[in-house]
Design a protein around this motif. Structure first.
Motif, PDB file in Angstrom:
ATOM      1  N   ALA A 276       3.395   3.986  -4.756  1.00  0.00           N
ATOM      2  CA  ALA A 276       2.708   5.041  -5.506  1.00  0.00           C
ATOM      3  C   ALA A 276       2.828   4.836  -7.005  1.00  0.00           C
ATOM      4  CB  ALA A 276       3.259   6.403  -5.127  1.00  0.00           C
TER       5      ALA A 276
ATOM      6  N   ARG B 169      -0.462   5.095  -9.212  1.00  0.00           N
ATOM      7  CA  ARG B 169      -1.708   4.975  -8.448  1.00  0.00           C
ATOM      8  C   ARG B 169      -2.800   5.785  -9.136  1.00  0.00           C
ATOM      9  NH1 ARG B 169      -0.150   6.773  -3.191  1.00  0.00           N
ATOM     10  NH2 ARG B 169       0.444   4.637  -2.603  1.00  0.00           N
TER      11      ARG B 169
ATOM     12  N   PHE C 118      -3.363  -0.296 -12.203  1.00  0.00           N
ATOM     13  CA  PHE C 118      -2.429  -0.196 -11.084  1.00  0.00           C
ATOM     14  C   PHE C 118      -2.770  -1.161  -9.949  1.00  0.00           C
ATOM     15  CE2 PHE C 118      -1.197   1.602  -6.968  1.00  0.00           C
ATOM     16  CZ  PHE C 118       0.166   1.772  -7.143  1.00  0.00           C
ATOM     17  N   ASP C 119      -4.025  -1.193  -9.527  1.00  0.00           N
ATOM     18  CA  ASP C 119      -4.398  -2.026  -8.382  1.00  0.00           C
ATOM     19  C   ASP C 119      -4.199  -3.519  -8.650  1.00  0.00           C
ATOM     20  OD1 ASP C 119      -5.034   0.165  -6.864  1.00  0.00           O
ATOM     21  OD2 ASP C 119      -7.193   0.041  -7.205  1.00  0.00           O
TER      22      ASP C 119
ATOM     23  N   THR D  68       0.822  -1.210   0.000  1.00  0.00           N
ATOM     24  CA  THR D  68       0.000   0.000   0.000  1.00  0.00           C
ATOM     25  C   THR D  68       0.857   1.261   0.000  1.00  0.00           C
ATOM     26  OG1 THR D  68      -0.172   0.038   2.424  1.00  0.00           O
ATOM     27  CG2 THR D  68      -1.853  -1.174   1.209  1.00  0.00           C
TER      28      THR D  68
END
Length: 445
Positions: free
Chosen positions: A154, A170, A175-176, A151
């Motif tokens: 970035a 991000r 991205f996730d 987490t």
């Protein structure tokens, strides 16, 4: 790249009679099956290796600090050591990010940040692990309000199957799905990490908590400090042997932890402690409530020494926070089977995130970690029973540790809401599965 002599290796990762060019993992329980090992010194060289391997139908996997206990980083094709890539820690003070080399260890990044007055929000118990490997497998520290190490990412850069360099930030659509990616999308070369100004942490160890008091209000116990870890050997099934509290000196808890724990009859340790019974605490980070730099307190172990016990195996299963007390009680019910194979169990908390294959996707979790004795056949024989006991609580295994792969293959597609989305992303970025391997295939990725 060096060719190896052919040698058989079993699917459980018990080792081989003759080692190939990549040798063994950190724990020594696994001999890599790669035919070739390369250590590129530039991103361009890495891209050339990936493209050439793909043309030859060889799978490519990245090798970091070798701290995985299963075959997540293995292949029978080409293993690429990322530690040879150019090293850098480039700080952007305005953006509050640091661009770091994928192969650097967290302890090395931390020391570079500290020199410039910066810090990370959290670290894992070991500062010896590589940044890219830890992120890719969802590795975490502890803290009710702190997410996994992934987490903190970035942005990231990775070499994809066609040799191109893909940059994702991000907020970008993919991205996730690309952060905790198990090495299935490409080889990560650099990451941008969120940073914040330096801070100090004080670490205090408390001993012999009644397990029933912990389970009666687990949130109250884990909320006693910025970062908490509970350790037990299960030799006394109703006792938590140690509670490690790591408290930022610039933050306050709702109640002084000494007062809360004193009500349970619990007192702080009077000398420095190691999580494992009877082991010298010399290599552990400083305790006894003495404040120190964040990177010298958040890990359990100092960077300059062999982490933890060294001669060990590890498993971890993460359960939704609201079901954690019942899950821990279920593990206690197996204490007679677990204790003979166990060095210690650690219980930690991780905040929710939106990363598709993160074990904390969609909700906060509690990790129940097992540091085993180095008896892999016995541990593997116990794992199906342990996973079955945790199954009613929607447990997810840590991707880099030992778990029953067949059991996980049946359950994980239902435990991860974005499972099929990740499969589609991998098919789009790597249609020929250049970055696949046997473990990913077995779990359906």
């Amino acid at each position: 790249m060096t060719e190896r002599n052919p040698a058989e290796h079993d699917p459980a990762g018990l080792g081989v009679a003759g080692l190939g060019p990549a040798g063994r993992n950190w724990a020594g329980n696994l001999a890599y099956g790669a035919a070739r090992l390369a250590r590129p010194t530039s991103v361009d060289e890495l891209a050339e290796l990936v493209v050439a391997a793909g043309r030859g139908s060889a799978c490519v996997r990245a090798l970091g600090s070798r701290h995985s206990f299963n075959r997540i980083a293995d292949t029978d094709g080409l293993l690429v050591e990322t530690s040879g890539l150019p090293t850098h820690v480039e700080i952007d003070a305005e953006a509050r990010t640091a661009r770091v080399s994928a192969g650097l260890r967290y302890g090395e990044v931390a020391e570079a940040l500290e020199r410039e007055g910066w810090a990370l929000a959290n670290l894992a118990s070991l500062p010896h692990i590589s940044v890219a490997g830890a992120v890719a497998t969802g590795t975490h520290g502890s803290g009710d309000a702190i997410g996994s190490l992934a987490t903190q990412v970035a942005a990231l850069e990775l070499v994809t199957a066609d040799g191109s360099l893909l940059r994702l930030r991000r907020g970008d659509p993919d991205f996730d799905g690309a952060v905790v990616a198990l090495g299935a999308l490409g080889i990560v070369t650099a990451l941008e990490l969120d940073i914040e100004p330096n801070y100090e942490v004080a670490q205090t160890v408390f001993e012999r908590l009644p397990l029933e008091a912990v389970l009666a209000d687990l949130d109250a116990v884990t909320g006693l400090a910025t970062s908490t870890s509970l350790f037990t050997t299960w030799r006394e099934p109703d006792v938590v042997d140690q509670l490690w509290l790591k408290q930022r000196t610039d933050a306050a808890t709702s109640a002084p932890p000494r007062d809360v724990l004193a009500q349970m009859g619990v007192r702080p340790a009077t000398a420095k402690r190691h999580p494992l019974p009877g082991v010298s605490a010399e290599h552990c980070t400083d305790q006894l409530g003495v404040p120190g730099a964040w990177f010298e307190r958040l890990p359990h172990f100092k960077l300059g020494f062999t982490p933890s016990n060294g001669d060990e195996l590890q498993s971890e299963f993460l359960v939704p926070r609201e079901r954690a007390a019942d899950a821990i009680a279920a593990v206690r019910g197996l204490a007679d089977s677990i204790a003979p194979l166990l060095q210690v169990t650690e219980i930690r908390t991780v905040a929710a995130d939106a990363l598709w294959l993160s074990s904390s996707y969609g909700g906060g979790t509690v990790g129940i970690h097992f540091t085993w004795l180095p008896d892999q056949p016995a541990v593997e024989a116990l794992l199906p029973t342990l996973q079955a006991a945790l199954d009613p609580f929607d447990a997810r295994p840590h991707w880099g540790k030992l778990f029953d792969v067949g059991f996980a293959a049946q359950r994980m597609p239902q435990r991860y809401a974005r499972w099929d989305d990740f499969r589609s992303l991998a098919a789009r970025l790597d249609p020929d599965r250049v970055f696949g391997n046997g473990l990913l295939e077995r779990i359906g990725l």
